[in-house]
Scaffold this motif. Structure first.
Motif, mmCIF file in Angstrom:
data_model
loop_
_atom_site.group_PDB
_atom_site.id
_atom_site.type_symbol
_atom_site.label_atom_id
_atom_site.label_comp_id
_atom_site.label_asym_id
_atom_site.label_seq_id
_atom_site.Cartn_x
_atom_site.Cartn_y
_atom_site.Cartn_z
ATOM 1 N N SER A 164 116.065 99.134 -4.952
ATOM 2 C CA SER A 164 115.959 99.939 -3.728
ATOM 3 C C SER A 164 114.871 99.424 -2.799
ATOM 4 O O SER A 164 114.901 99.698 -1.587
ATOM 5 C CB SER A 164 115.656 101.401 -4.078
ATOM 6 N N TYR A 165 113.910 98.685 -3.345
ATOM 7 C CA TYR A 165 112.763 98.270 -2.547
ATOM 8 C C TYR A 165 113.169 97.424 -1.342
ATOM 9 O O TYR A 165 112.613 97.593 -0.246
ATOM 10 C CB TYR A 165 111.765 97.496 -3.407
ATOM 11 N N ALA A 166 114.120 96.524 -1.517
ATOM 12 C CA ALA A 166 114.521 95.644 -0.411
ATOM 13 C C ALA A 166 115.008 96.463 0.785
ATOM 14 O O ALA A 166 114.650 96.183 1.937
ATOM 15 C CB ALA A 166 115.601 94.672 -0.879
ATOM 16 N N TYR A 167 115.812 97.474 0.510
ATOM 17 C CA TYR A 167 116.312 98.344 1.589
ATOM 18 C C TYR A 167 115.161 99.099 2.253
ATOM 19 O O TYR A 167 115.086 99.194 3.482
ATOM 20 C CB TYR A 167 117.340 99.315 1.027
ATOM 21 N N VAL A 168 114.267 99.648 1.440
ATOM 22 C CA VAL A 168 113.133 100.406 1.982
ATOM 23 C C VAL A 168 112.239 99.500 2.818
ATOM 24 O O VAL A 168 111.779 99.880 3.905
ATOM 25 C CB VAL A 168 112.336 101.065 0.843
ATOM 26 N N ARG A 169 112.005 98.295 2.336
ATOM 27 C CA ARG A 169 111.151 97.363 3.080
ATOM 28 C C ARG A 169 111.748 97.028 4.440
ATOM 29 O O ARG A 169 111.065 97.100 5.461
ATOM 30 C CB ARG A 169 110.964 96.067 2.270
ATOM 31 N N GLU A 170 113.043 96.697 4.452
ATOM 32 C CA GLU A 170 113.686 96.316 5.710
ATOM 33 C C GLU A 170 113.805 97.494 6.670
ATOM 34 O O GLU A 170 113.702 97.328 7.885
ATOM 35 C CB GLU A 170 115.068 95.736 5.415
#
Length: 206
Positions: A164-170
């Motif tokens: 999920s981190y990639a989505y949250v970061r972007e």
């Protein structure tokens, strides 16, 4: 049964220390100075209360700190961003109540919007198959092993990818930060200077 998960408070520390040091060989002992370090520096330090009684706690630290644990340093040498679970302790009276999974779910939720990896280690000497199985069923995978010091125990170093981190970061982190909502609030860190002043003041009195 009323369960609450909340940030640690200073008045909890004596109970946390006693709980930690009564946990047995699977948890490394703490002294008050090390616990104070966690209180002042750990980004995640939450306790589980059952009907108002301290039933457990979990401590986790972000990458980039000065923590001297060899396992924390190992992850720092291999990964640029991570949340490191230093320890989780559940009181004997509350074993088999699912509190370990509750705390792991909570730290997972906290970490996945901040870092791409959740890490920890389990002791292989003595090996506790229940602990090893717990982490395996949660999705952790071994990424290395090492001995803690010349004569210390062998440990298995574990990591859990947080997709999920990639989505949250972007979506948020690269565009100003997380939304300002209570469940995303970070722990309010005490001032080490103030804590040191209180300790010095206390030593001046017999």
């Amino acid at each position: 049964m009323v369960l609450a998960i909340r940030d640690v408070r200073e008045h909890d520390l004596d109970a946390v220390l006693a709980l930690n040091n009564a946990a047995g060989r699977s948890i490394l002992a703490l002294d008050s100075a090390r616990l104070r370090y966690f209180y002042e520096h750990a980004e995640y330090f939450r306790v589980a209360e059952v009907d108002g009684q301290l039933a457990g706690f979990l401590i986790a630290l972000r990458d980039g700190g000065q923590y001297d644990s060899p396992n924390y340093r190992w992850f720092g040498e291999h990964y640029p961003q991570f949340m490191y679970i230093d320890r989780i302790v559940i009181a004997n009276n509350y074993h088999r109540h699912g509190l370990g999974r509750v705390l792991y779910c909570d730290v997972h939720s906290y970490a996945e919007v901040r870092v791409p990896l959740l890490t920890c280690e389990v002791l292989l000497e003595p090996r506790d198959d229940v602990v090893v199985l717990f982490h395996g069923t949660y999705g952790f995978q071994e990424v290395g092993q090492q001995r803690m010091g010349k004569d210390g125990p062998q440990v298995s170093l574990l990591a859990l990818d947080l997709p999920s981190y990639a989505y949250v970061r972007e979506t948020w982190l690269d565009k100003g930060g997380l939304p300002d909502v209570p469940w995303l609030t970070e722990r309010s860190m005490p001032s080490p200077t103030a804590a040191g002043a209180r300790a010095s003041a206390g030593r001046q009195h017999p």
